[in-house]
Design an enzyme around this catalytic site. Structure first.
Site, PDB file in Angstrom:
ATOM      1  CB  ALA A  64      -0.918   0.003   1.221  1.00  0.00           C
ATOM      2  CD  GLU A  90      -2.793  -8.354   1.704  1.00  0.00           C
ATOM      3  OE1 GLU A  90      -3.574  -8.750   2.586  1.00  0.00           O
ATOM      4  OE2 GLU A  90      -2.581  -7.143   1.479  1.00  0.00           O
ATOM      5  N   GLY A 102       0.634  -5.565   0.665  1.00  0.00           N
ATOM      6  CA  GLY A 102      -0.298  -5.675  -0.450  1.00  0.00           C
ATOM      7  C   GLY A 102       0.334  -6.215  -1.714  1.00  0.00           C
ATOM      8  CD  GLU A 127       0.183  -6.670   5.496  1.00  0.00           C
ATOM      9  OE1 GLU A 127      -0.186  -6.594   4.310  1.00  0.00           O
ATOM     10  OE2 GLU A 127       0.887  -7.612   5.936  1.00  0.00           O
TER      11      GLU A 127
END
Length: 289
Positions: free
Chosen positions: A91, A139, A136, A159
């Site tokens: 992110a 992910e 992310g 995270e």
């Protein structure tokens, strides 16, 4: 160079190449060219931000993925980066720092929706990880069906080191990839692993030594895509559907899903071509019908 093109499409935050052609829409209009050889490459090249997932990037990626979902000429979709040493840094924390709680929740929801959108694409998807894939970024790779990685690549759901937990599907897809106990260890500690260790634990399908081009994982992913190409595309898509849907239900229900998918293959021209090619001792010529 724009950060997003579609070999037939020119955007501003990510790039997609179709076959061996790069089609630039100089007038800014979105144009799309059908995949010539069936392989489409999504090229992430948000250089200064290390492919961080910001608002614009995510919005454009979602639109691109929506376009791919309805194109039957796309047989394999490959995600890679043009930023040296980076697949995707996760992110965009600079953007996140400016968001209030509600905005942050909505943005993470949009990320989660994007990853689900990628996971539900009908064709096989491959992530080529030639560099860092954290948060992310990992992910995104986990949302793909298959993953290749350079041994030098670093991957992790980090995270917890930022006071967060994986919010774009990582807490669900990592256990499905490597098992619950190992996923807990990786997420609780925020540990990063290299490509070789990732392959050993089942996080990636293949790990290869990086070469002087810095694109060894991409070369491996392209080779894997070319192994898929000769197979019957309808059968491949339905096999993917059977596996994905079957994994979410009990075995009896999964068998019913398999039967339903198999029934859709029986009337296809490709199924008849496969049988004819076997009898005639020649390679099949599948057309996706």
């Amino acid at each position: 160079m724009p950060s997003l093109l579609l070999r037939g499409l020119s955007w501003s935050a990510l790039a997609c190449r179709v076959g061996a052609r790069a089609l630039m829409a100089g007038d800014g209009k979105r144009r799309y060219s059908k995949a010539r050889d069936g392989i489409v490459e999504v090229l992430m090249c948000r250089d200064k931000a290390r492919n961080a997932l910001g608002h614009v990037f995510v919005s454009q990626m979602r639109e691109l993925v929506s376009m791919m979902a309805t194109d039957s000429t796309v047989r394999v979709l490959l995600f890679r980066s043009l930023v040296p040493g980076v697949f995707c840094a996760g992110a965009d924390l600079k953007e996140r720092a400016l968001m209030n709680n509600q905005e942050s929740d909505l943005f993470v929801h949009s990320l989660r929706s994007l990853m689900t959108q990628i996971a539900l694409l009908p064709m096989p998807t491959i992530a080529a990880i030639d560099g860092v894939a954290v948060g992310g970024g990992l992910e995104l790779a986990l949302a793909c069906d298959l993953r290749t990685a350079a041994c030098s690549a670093q991957m992790g759901l980090i995270e917890a080191t930022r006071g967060l937990l994986p919010g774009a599907g990582g807490s669900q897809r990592l256990p499905r990839a490597v098992g619950l106990a190992l996923a807990k260890e990786l997420i609780f500690t925020g540990r990063r692993v290299g490509g070789k260790a990732a392959a050993e634990m089942g996080l990636v399908n293949r790990a290869v030594q990086q070469d002087e081009t810095g694109e060894a994982a991409y070369a491996e992913a392209l080779g894997l895509a070319r192994e898929i190409l000769p197979q019957a595309p309808i059968a491949v898509r339905l096999a993917k559907e059977a596996m994905i849907r079957g994994m979410e239900v009990d075995i009896t229900s999964a068998m019913a899903i398999e039967r339903m998918c198999y029934a859709q293959v029986i009337p296809t021209r490709d199924r008849r071509e496969g049988m004819a090619a076997f009898m005639e001792k020649r390679p099949p010529r599948y057309i996706g019908e």
